[in-house]
Design an enzyme around this catalytic site. Structure first.
Site, PDB file in Angstrom:
ATOM      1  CE  LYS A  53      34.635  46.694  45.318  1.00 53.58           C
ATOM      2  NZ  LYS A  53      34.889  45.866  44.124  1.00 53.58           N
ATOM      3  N   PRO A  76      49.302  23.770  56.258  1.00 49.91           N
ATOM      4  CG  PRO A  76      47.564  24.887  55.176  1.00 49.91           C
ATOM      5  CD  PRO A  76      48.319  24.845  56.472  1.00 49.91           C
ATOM      6  CE1 TYR A 133      48.233  40.136  42.522  1.00 50.92           C
ATOM      7  CE2 TYR A 133      50.110  38.646  42.433  1.00 50.92           C
ATOM      8  CZ  TYR A 133      49.563  39.870  42.778  1.00 50.92           C
ATOM      9  OH  TYR A 133      50.346  40.836  43.380  1.00 50.92           O
ATOM     10  CB  SER A 134      51.318  36.907  37.901  1.00 53.74           C
ATOM     11  OG  SER A 134      51.041  35.680  37.284  1.00 53.74           O
ATOM     12  N   GLY A 153      49.558  25.272  38.607  1.00 59.63           N
ATOM     13  CA  GLY A 153      50.428  26.242  37.916  1.00 59.63           C
ATOM     14  C   GLY A 153      51.434  26.916  38.835  1.00 59.63           C
ATOM     15  CB  THR A 160      37.970  43.795  49.152  1.00 63.08           C
ATOM     16  OG1 THR A 160      39.336  43.709  49.594  1.00 63.08           O
ATOM     17  CG2 THR A 160      37.873  44.698  47.924  1.00 63.08           C
ATOM     18  CB  SER A 166      45.116  40.777  36.629  1.00 60.51           C
ATOM     19  OG  SER A 166      45.582  40.543  37.950  1.00 60.51           O
ATOM     20  CE  LYS A 167      49.918  44.299  40.911  1.00 60.53           C
ATOM     21  NZ  LYS A 167      49.354  45.478  41.625  1.00 60.53           N
ATOM     22  CB  THR A 215      53.808  41.425  42.038  1.00 60.01           C
ATOM     23  OG1 THR A 215      54.332  40.155  42.383  1.00 60.01           O
ATOM     24  CG2 THR A 215      52.954  41.242  40.794  1.00 60.01           C
ATOM     25  CG  ASP A 216      58.505  38.690  42.799  1.00 57.01           C
ATOM     26  OD1 ASP A 216      57.283  38.476  42.934  1.00 57.01           O
ATOM     27  OD2 ASP A 216      59.367  38.154  43.517  1.00 57.01           O
ATOM     28  CD  GLU A 217      53.064  36.025  42.545  1.00 52.47           C
ATOM     29  OE1 GLU A 217      52.223  35.489  41.819  1.00 52.47           O
ATOM     30  OE2 GLU A 217      53.070  35.889  43.776  1.00 52.47           O
ATOM     31  CB  ALA A 240      45.898  44.889  43.597  1.00 51.29           C
ATOM     32  CB  ILE A 295      40.653  52.241  41.942  1.00 50.10           C
ATOM     33  CG1 ILE A 295      40.582  50.722  41.656  1.00 50.10           C
ATOM     34  CG2 ILE A 295      41.464  52.534  43.198  1.00 50.10           C
ATOM     35  CD1 ILE A 295      41.900  50.115  41.213  1.00 50.10           C
TER      36      ILE A 295
HETATM   37  P1  NAD Z   1      45.929  43.388  50.130  1.00 48.43           P
HETATM   38  O1  NAD Z   1      45.071  42.390  49.426  1.00 48.43           O
HETATM   39  O2  NAD Z   1      46.330  43.156  51.535  1.00 48.43           O
HETATM   40  O3  NAD Z   1      45.223  44.819  50.096  1.00 48.43           O
HETATM   41  C1  NAD Z   1      44.594  45.320  48.953  1.00 48.43           C
HETATM   42  C2  NAD Z   1      43.780  46.554  49.364  1.00 48.43           C
HETATM   43  O4  NAD Z   1      43.161  47.094  48.173  1.00 48.43           O
HETATM   44  C3  NAD Z   1      42.662  46.235  50.339  1.00 48.43           C
HETATM   45  O5  NAD Z   1      42.621  47.217  51.352  1.00 48.43           O
HETATM   46  C4  NAD Z   1      41.398  46.306  49.481  1.00 48.43           C
HETATM   47  O6  NAD Z   1      40.241  46.696  50.195  1.00 48.43           O
HETATM   48  C5  NAD Z   1      41.804  47.356  48.448  1.00 48.43           C
HETATM   49  N1  NAD Z   1      41.050  47.232  47.188  1.00 48.43           N
HETATM   50  C6  NAD Z   1      40.831  46.088  46.475  1.00 48.43           C
HETATM   51  N2  NAD Z   1      40.106  46.374  45.385  1.00 48.43           N
HETATM   52  C7  NAD Z   1      39.887  47.718  45.397  1.00 48.43           C
HETATM   53  C8  NAD Z   1      39.201  48.613  44.518  1.00 48.43           C
HETATM   54  N3  NAD Z   1      38.591  48.167  43.414  1.00 48.43           N
HETATM   55  N4  NAD Z   1      39.182  49.923  44.830  1.00 48.43           N
HETATM   56  C9  NAD Z   1      39.786  50.380  45.967  1.00 48.43           C
HETATM   57  N5  NAD Z   1      40.429  49.581  46.835  1.00 48.43           N
HETATM   58  C10 NAD Z   1      40.481  48.262  46.545  1.00 48.43           C
HETATM   59  O7  NAD Z   1      47.199  43.577  49.189  1.00 48.43           O
HETATM   60  P2  NAD Z   1      48.720  43.854  49.594  1.00 48.43           P
HETATM   61  O8  NAD Z   1      49.378  42.564  49.879  1.00 48.43           O
HETATM   62  O9  NAD Z   1      48.759  44.957  50.582  1.00 48.43           O
HETATM   63  O10 NAD Z   1      49.278  44.371  48.189  1.00 48.43           O
HETATM   64  C11 NAD Z   1      49.217  45.753  47.842  1.00 48.43           C
HETATM   65  C12 NAD Z   1      49.802  45.922  46.445  1.00 48.43           C
HETATM   66  O11 NAD Z   1      51.146  45.460  46.429  1.00 48.43           O
HETATM   67  C13 NAD Z   1      49.062  45.111  45.375  1.00 48.43           C
HETATM   68  O12 NAD Z   1      48.989  45.894  44.218  1.00 48.43           O
HETATM   69  C14 NAD Z   1      49.948  43.884  45.169  1.00 48.43           C
HETATM   70  O13 NAD Z   1      49.812  43.397  43.845  1.00 48.43           O
HETATM   71  C15 NAD Z   1      51.318  44.472  45.414  1.00 48.43           C
HETATM   72  N6  NAD Z   1      52.345  43.538  45.921  1.00 48.43           N
HETATM   73  C16 NAD Z   1      52.096  42.753  47.022  1.00 48.43           C
HETATM   74  C17 NAD Z   1      53.098  41.944  47.523  1.00 48.43           C
HETATM   75  C18 NAD Z   1      52.887  41.077  48.750  1.00 48.43           C
HETATM   76  O14 NAD Z   1      53.767  40.261  49.075  1.00 48.43           O
HETATM   77  N7  NAD Z   1      51.793  41.209  49.478  1.00 48.43           N
HETATM   78  C19 NAD Z   1      54.358  41.915  46.899  1.00 48.43           C
HETATM   79  C20 NAD Z   1      54.570  42.715  45.766  1.00 48.43           C
HETATM   80  C21 NAD Z   1      53.558  43.539  45.306  1.00 48.43           C
HETATM   81  O1  DAU Z   2      55.953  37.655  44.905  1.00 53.61           O
HETATM   82  C1  DAU Z   2      55.099  38.694  45.278  1.00 53.61           C
HETATM   83  C2  DAU Z   2      53.723  38.128  45.559  1.00 53.61           C
HETATM   84  O2  DAU Z   2      53.821  37.437  46.791  1.00 53.61           O
HETATM   85  C3  DAU Z   2      52.638  39.191  45.615  1.00 53.61           C
HETATM   86  O3  DAU Z   2      52.500  39.790  44.354  1.00 53.61           O
HETATM   87  C4  DAU Z   2      51.288  38.564  46.031  1.00 53.61           C
HETATM   88  O4  DAU Z   2      50.323  39.585  46.183  1.00 53.61           O
HETATM   89  C5  DAU Z   2      51.499  37.857  47.352  1.00 53.61           C
HETATM   90  O5  DAU Z   2      50.300  37.223  47.734  1.00 53.61           O
HETATM   91  C6  DAU Z   2      52.632  36.837  47.248  1.00 53.61           C
HETATM   92  O6  DAU Z   2      52.255  35.737  46.368  1.00 53.61           O
HETATM   93  P1  DAU Z   2      52.602  34.211  46.736  1.00 53.61           P
HETATM   94  O7  DAU Z   2      51.673  33.340  45.996  1.00 53.61           O
HETATM   95  O8  DAU Z   2      54.059  33.956  46.611  1.00 53.61           O
HETATM   96  O9  DAU Z   2      52.248  34.275  48.317  1.00 53.61           O
HETATM   97  P2  DAU Z   2      51.490  33.246  49.283  1.00 53.61           P
HETATM   98  O10 DAU Z   2      51.703  33.742  50.662  1.00 53.61           O
HETATM   99  O11 DAU Z   2      50.106  32.966  48.843  1.00 53.61           O
HETATM  100  O12 DAU Z   2      52.353  31.907  49.089  1.00 53.61           O
HETATM  101  C7  DAU Z   2      53.737  31.888  49.344  1.00 53.61           C
HETATM  102  C8  DAU Z   2      54.221  30.498  48.997  1.00 53.61           C
HETATM  103  O13 DAU Z   2      53.690  29.581  49.958  1.00 53.61           O
HETATM  104  C9  DAU Z   2      53.750  30.013  47.645  1.00 53.61           C
HETATM  105  O14 DAU Z   2      54.791  29.215  47.055  1.00 53.61           O
HETATM  106  C10 DAU Z   2      52.550  29.124  47.963  1.00 53.61           C
HETATM  107  C11 DAU Z   2      52.890  28.569  49.334  1.00 53.61           C
HETATM  108  N1  DAU Z   2      51.724  28.302  50.215  1.00 53.61           N
HETATM  109  C12 DAU Z   2      50.824  29.279  50.413  1.00 53.61           C
HETATM  110  C13 DAU Z   2      49.726  29.067  51.219  1.00 53.61           C
HETATM  111  C14 DAU Z   2      48.682  30.160  51.405  1.00 53.61           C
HETATM  112  C15 DAU Z   2      51.614  27.066  50.874  1.00 53.61           C
HETATM  113  O15 DAU Z   2      52.489  26.181  50.709  1.00 53.61           O
HETATM  114  N2  DAU Z   2      50.536  26.871  51.676  1.00 53.61           N
HETATM  115  C16 DAU Z   2      49.566  27.813  51.858  1.00 53.61           C
HETATM  116  O16 DAU Z   2      48.582  27.520  52.587  1.00 53.61           O
END
Ligand code: NAD
Ligand code: DAU
Length: 366
Positions: free
Chosen positions: A32, A213, A158-159, A292, A34, A161-162, A132-134, A81, A58
């Site tokens: 999409k 931060p 988020y978690s 949370g 986004t 919805s997953k 995700t593990d969340e 997602a 999707i």
């Molecule tokens: P991201 O936010 O970087 O990318 C998401 C992508 O999905 C983007 O390209 C966005 O445009 C697309 N998208 C969003 N809504 C859409 C829709 N309605 N239709 C079509 N496309 C759409 O996410 P990411 O970090 O690459 O994560 C990818 C997947 O892996 C997710 O399902 C996330 O829950 C899962 N995941 C992420 C992590 C992590 O650490 N990033 C860890 C475990 C699992």
């Molecule tokens: O565990 C898998 C997940 O990991 C994925 O499902 C999610 O899509 C992905 O975004 C990620 O989630 P987290 O919330 O763990 O990731 P984030 O990078 O946002 O944050 C990592 C940790 O760092 C978390 O404990 C929050 C903290 N944090 C994050 C930001 C953005 C900070 O302390 N400062 C910040 O500015």
């Protein structure tokens, strides 16, 4: 061919690039675009006929049905997602819409398509759901890591919805026999990671002299996996995973957030020292915690290793060094994604957070 959803995002684009570096099997990429989707990630494929990009949602039933009918993929790999926990706190509706309703629409379309396939194609078809593990919630300091049988206890919109999407996927296997696979992975890091997430945000802020931060005391623990390892795990699950099963994917790299930020500062100090001669550590600021906030995630990844022979190739030390170097080499990519919407997000998420007294050796900056 395979159909990938969300292939312009962080993990999806790494997956598409890795896939086409290793296979000639074409990819239809439905995204999409986004704020998190970025076609620049896929620029190297712009003249590659093996990559068909489709700009769409999707949740668009007719579009998904027509793509399946036209391209007849042997598998759907579902990455799309809304993925950022902090954004889900500020605006959960988009998470329900894409992660739950969107996954439901995709499953309905996949089921209809799969039901009409010849027997051999039906047997070979896979719907791989990237999760995700969340979904397992938060661990105490001495709790064992999450396994595939840990009860779901999601704590953020988020978690939750997953988790809902995982349950829908499970039900489509159990009720209709759709050959689904689910992976539950820990925190990824690596190239093309959007700078709203911890690691790329810290690198980007450090380099422009902004504060780093850290939420609360920074002692929250995450397990970190290099994105290329996650992509390899997904390829392996697609190839050999058993339909109906779930696989936990992790890096065996538990780290407290503050330690991760220290490592990033130290690597940057060595590779690209600040012009004022100070360590980047002096930019660390403790700010109001995430509501949370899950205290600890840890993954027991023994099932995927035992049954499918996958384990991570990168250590945190090798992966994080490559990642910092990538961001240093690709500062134009970072500047490109720091558009109007990104600046608006920073304002919304960080301006109302108070600075807290520093913990440990971290210092507060104005
Ligand atoms: P991201 O936010 O970087 O990318 C998401 C992508 O999905 C983007 O390209 C966005 O445009 C697309 N998208 C969003 N809504 C859409 C829709 N309605 N239709 C079509 N496309 C759409 O996410 P990411 O970090 O690459 O994560 C990818 C997947 O892996 C997710 O399902 C996330 O829950 C899962 N995941 C992420 C992590 C992590 O650490 N990033 C860890 C475990 C699992
Ligand atoms: O565990 C898998 C997940 O990991 C994925 O499902 C999610 O899509 C992905 O975004 C990620 O989630 P987290 O919330 O763990 O990731 P984030 O990078 O946002 O944050 C990592 C940790 O760092 C978390 O404990 C929050 C903290 N944090 C994050 C930001 C953005 C900070 O302390 N400062 C910040 O500015």
């Amino acid at each position: 061919m395979i159909l990938v959803t969300g292939g312009a995002g962080f993990i999806g684009s790494n997956f598409v690039l890795d896939w086409l570096a290793q296979h000639d099997e074409p990819v239809v990429n439905l995204d999409k675009l986004t704020y998190a989707g970025n076609l620049n990630n896929l620029r190297s494929l712009q003249d590659d006929a093996r990559h068909v990009f489709v700009h769409g949602d999707i949740g668009d039933t007719d579009l998904v049905a027509s793509l399946l009918a036209a391209h007849r993929p042997r598998a759907i790999l579902h990455f799309a997602a809304e993925s950022h926990v902090d954004r889900s706190i500020h605006g959960p509706a988009a998470f329900v819409e894409t992660n739950i309703n969107g996954t439901f629409t995709l499953l309905q379309a996949a089921l209809k398509y799969w039901s009409g396939l010849e027997e051999a194609e039906k047997t070979a078809f896979r719907f791989l759901h990237v999760s995700t593990d969340e979904v397992y919630g938060s661990l105490g300091k001495d709790d064992p890591p999450f396994s595939e049988t840990t009860a779901y206890a999601p704590n953020s919109p988020y978690s939750a919805s997953k988790a809902a999407s995982d349950h829908l996927v499970r039900s489509y296997h159990h009720t209709y026999g759709l050959p689904t696979l689910t992976t539950n992975c820990s925190n990824n890091y690596g190239p093309y990671h959007f700078p709203e997430k911890l690691i790329p945000l810290m690198i980007a802020n450090a380099l422009v002299g902004k504060s780093l931060p850290v939420y609360g005391d920074g002692q929250q623990v995450r397990d970190w996996l290099y994105v290329g390892d996650h992509c390899a795990a997904i390829r392996r699950v697609l190839e050999a995973g058993k339909p109906g099963e779930t696989y936990n994917v992790g890096g065996w790299n538990e780290k407290a957030n503050l330690d991760v930020v220290h490592v990033l500062c130290d690597i940057l100090d060595a590779l690209s020292p600040a012009s004022n001669g100070n360590s980047y550590r002096t930019q660390i600021t403790h700010v109001t915690d995430r509501p949370g906030h899950d205290r600890r995630y840890a993954i027991d990844a023994r099932k995927i290793e035992r049954e499918l022979g996958w384990k991570p190739a990168e250590t945190f030390e090798t992966g994080i060094r490559k990642t910092v170097q990538w961001y240093l080499d690709n500062q134009a990519w970072v500047r490109d994604v720091q558009s109007g919407d990104y600046m608006h997000w920073l304002e919304r998420n960080y301006n109302q957070r108070d600075s807290l007294p520093g913990a440990g050796e971290a210092q507060k900056t104005a």
